[in-house]
Design an enzyme around this catalytic site. Structure first.
Site, PDB file in Angstrom:
ATOM      1  N   LEU A   1       0.846  -1.199   0.000  1.00  0.00           N
ATOM      2  CA  LEU A   1       0.000   0.000   0.000  1.00  0.00           C
ATOM      3  C   LEU A   1       0.875   1.240   0.000  1.00  0.00           C
ATOM      4  O   LEU A   1       1.957   1.251   0.601  1.00  0.00           O
ATOM      5  CB  LEU A   1      -0.920   0.003   1.224  1.00  0.00           C
ATOM      6  CG  LEU A   1      -1.826  -1.212   1.381  1.00  0.00           C
ATOM      7  CD1 LEU A   1      -2.894  -0.951   2.427  1.00  0.00           C
ATOM      8  CD2 LEU A   1      -2.474  -1.623   0.056  1.00  0.00           C
TER       9      LEU A   1
ATOM     10  N   GLY B   1       1.080  -5.235   1.276  1.00  0.00           N
ATOM     11  CA  GLY B   1       0.045  -5.281   0.234  1.00  0.00           C
ATOM     12  C   GLY B   1       0.519  -5.962  -1.041  1.00  0.00           C
ATOM     13  O   GLY B   1      -0.284  -6.532  -1.790  1.00  0.00           O
TER      14      GLY B   1
ATOM     15  N   ASN C   1       4.494  -7.627   6.595  1.00  0.00           N
ATOM     16  CA  ASN C   1       5.393  -7.031   7.592  1.00  0.00           C
ATOM     17  C   ASN C   1       4.740  -5.871   8.350  1.00  0.00           C
ATOM     18  O   ASN C   1       5.436  -5.033   8.921  1.00  0.00           O
ATOM     19  CB  ASN C   1       6.669  -6.533   6.888  1.00  0.00           C
ATOM     20  CG  ASN C   1       6.367  -5.458   5.859  1.00  0.00           C
ATOM     21  OD1 ASN C   1       5.325  -5.493   5.220  1.00  0.00           O
ATOM     22  ND2 ASN C   1       7.259  -4.503   5.702  1.00  0.00           N
ATOM     23  N   GLU C   2       3.410  -5.817   8.345  1.00  0.00           N
ATOM     24  CA  GLU C   2       2.715  -4.666   8.921  1.00  0.00           C
ATOM     25  C   GLU C   2       3.176  -4.298  10.334  1.00  0.00           C
ATOM     26  O   GLU C   2       3.326  -3.123  10.669  1.00  0.00           O
ATOM     27  CB  GLU C   2       1.191  -4.904   8.925  1.00  0.00           C
ATOM     28  CG  GLU C   2       0.491  -4.625   7.605  1.00  0.00           C
ATOM     29  CD  GLU C   2       0.645  -5.745   6.579  1.00  0.00           C
ATOM     30  OE1 GLU C   2       1.382  -6.716   6.847  1.00  0.00           O
ATOM     31  OE2 GLU C   2       0.025  -5.640   5.515  1.00  0.00           O
TER      32      GLU C   2
END
Ligand SMILES: CC/C=C\CCC/C=C/C(=O)SCCNC(=O)CCNC(=O)[C@H](O)C(C)(C)COP(=O)(O)OP(=O)(O)OC[C@H]1O[C@@H](n2cnc3c(N)ncnc32)[C@H](O)[C@@H]1OP(=O)(O)O
Length: 292
Positions: free
Chosen positions: A98, A143, A167-168
């Protein structure tokens, strides 16, 4: 959302897209492209190769997502095509995920519009009737990994720099439940639990081991491998494969469909928090400073 070939279109999302270009490909098939989504059709084989082209890193901005959504709608409605190969036109990067700039310093209405587009691309890809093969020819965090996870088969180029994962948590944010569901369906609950909490980005060998990808091949063989996988999948009668795909995926997709609005509200209130904005800004700044 309407697409008028060869004209500029104003989308419901308020994003203005440039005119579509149409040329003839090497095999005589019509090649069409928006600014950032290149489509190379092979009508005889029933396959379209989508090349993501939003340099430098194929970050998923609202405009890019909107172009991709339109492109998928077109292909889905065109009986010529039974399969899509999803790959990147940006050297070394499949997609950086994202676009962090869409989630920083904007207003709640923008966050809501952006998140609806993120949901939409996931639903379109995850529920596609076509066979989707990801030819992952570069790094694929967050994303970017999610897009690959929606596909029916993933081939990753063998380069240790091409890491893939959700990996957020490393950014101080949380993968939503439908990212998690898609990952659990792919690698199982225990591996997903560990990967999500630690924000793991797997290099090719580990990605293969954990089941994040189905095959790792030398970089120069990625497209030919994707084509050969595609021909195996296309050998199955469409109706049987499509109904089976739907049986396997419907509950996961419905989980989001039933609470889309609540999921948008949740995203907007989470991302608007001062502490989250600060984390994202620090992360973006670190990315920028990496070069200097
Ligand atoms: C309740 C739910 C709440 C929230 C859910 C949110 C879910 C979020 C999902 C996401 O996808 S968040 C995005 C996560 N992405 C990443 O962490 C990747 C970050 N990028 C990288 O690690 C690297 O850029 C790279 C992809 C490995 C490529 O490395 P490379 O060295 O080739 O390029 P460089 O780092 O120099 O970047 C070039 C240029 O691009 C900008 N950039 C990179 N990634 C993004 C991004 N995701 N969004 C926007 N911009 C990005 C980077 O800052 C550089 O910009 P500059 O040229 O202006 O300095």
């Amino acid at each position: 959302m309407a697409l008028l070939a060869g004209r500029t279109v104003l989308l419901r999302a308020g994003v203005r897209l440039g005119a579509e270009a149409a040329t003839r490909g090497g095999n005589g098939a019509r090649r069409f492209a928006s600014h950032r989504v290149l489509v190379e059709p092979d009508a005889a084989a029933g396959i379209a190769t989508i090349k993501l082209k939003n340099p430098p890193v194929n970050s998923l901005s609202l405009e890019f997502l909107t172009e991709l959504i339109i492109c998928l709608e077109k292909l889905e409605n065109d009986k010529t095509f039974r399969g899509i190969i999803l790959t990147s036109d940006c050297p070394g990067i499949f997609s950086a995920g994202l676009d962090l700039r869409e989630m920083c310093g904007k207003n709640p209405a923008h966050y809501a519009e952006y998140w609806r587009a993120v949901q939409e691309i996931w639903l379109k890809l995850y529920l596609s009737n076509m066979v989707l093969v990801a030819a992952i020819n570069g790094a694929s965090p967050a994303g970017g990994c999610l897009m690959a996870l929606t596909c029916d088969y993933r081939v990753l180029a063998d380069n240790p720099r091409y890491r893939i994962g959700l990996n957020e948590t490393l950014l101080g944010i949380i993968a939503p439940f439908w990212f998690k569901d898609n990952l659990v369906n792919t690698i199982g609950h225990r591996a997903a639990d560990r990967a999500l909490q630690l924000g793991l980005l797997f290099p090719p060998t580990e990605a293969l081991q954990v089941g994040m990808v189905d095959q790792v091949v030398p970089e120069d063989q990625i497209h030919s491998t994707a084509l050969s996988v595609m021909s195996q999948w296309l050998a199955i009668p469409d109706h049987a494969r499509q109904l089976t795909k739907s049986m396997m995926r419907k509950a996961t997709a419905d989980h989001l469909i039933k609470q889309r609005e609540a999921d948008i509200q949740n995203f907007v209130s989470f991302i608007s928090k001062d502490s989250i904005q600060k984390s994202l800004q620090v992360y973006l700044e670190k990315l920028k400073q990496k070069k200097h």
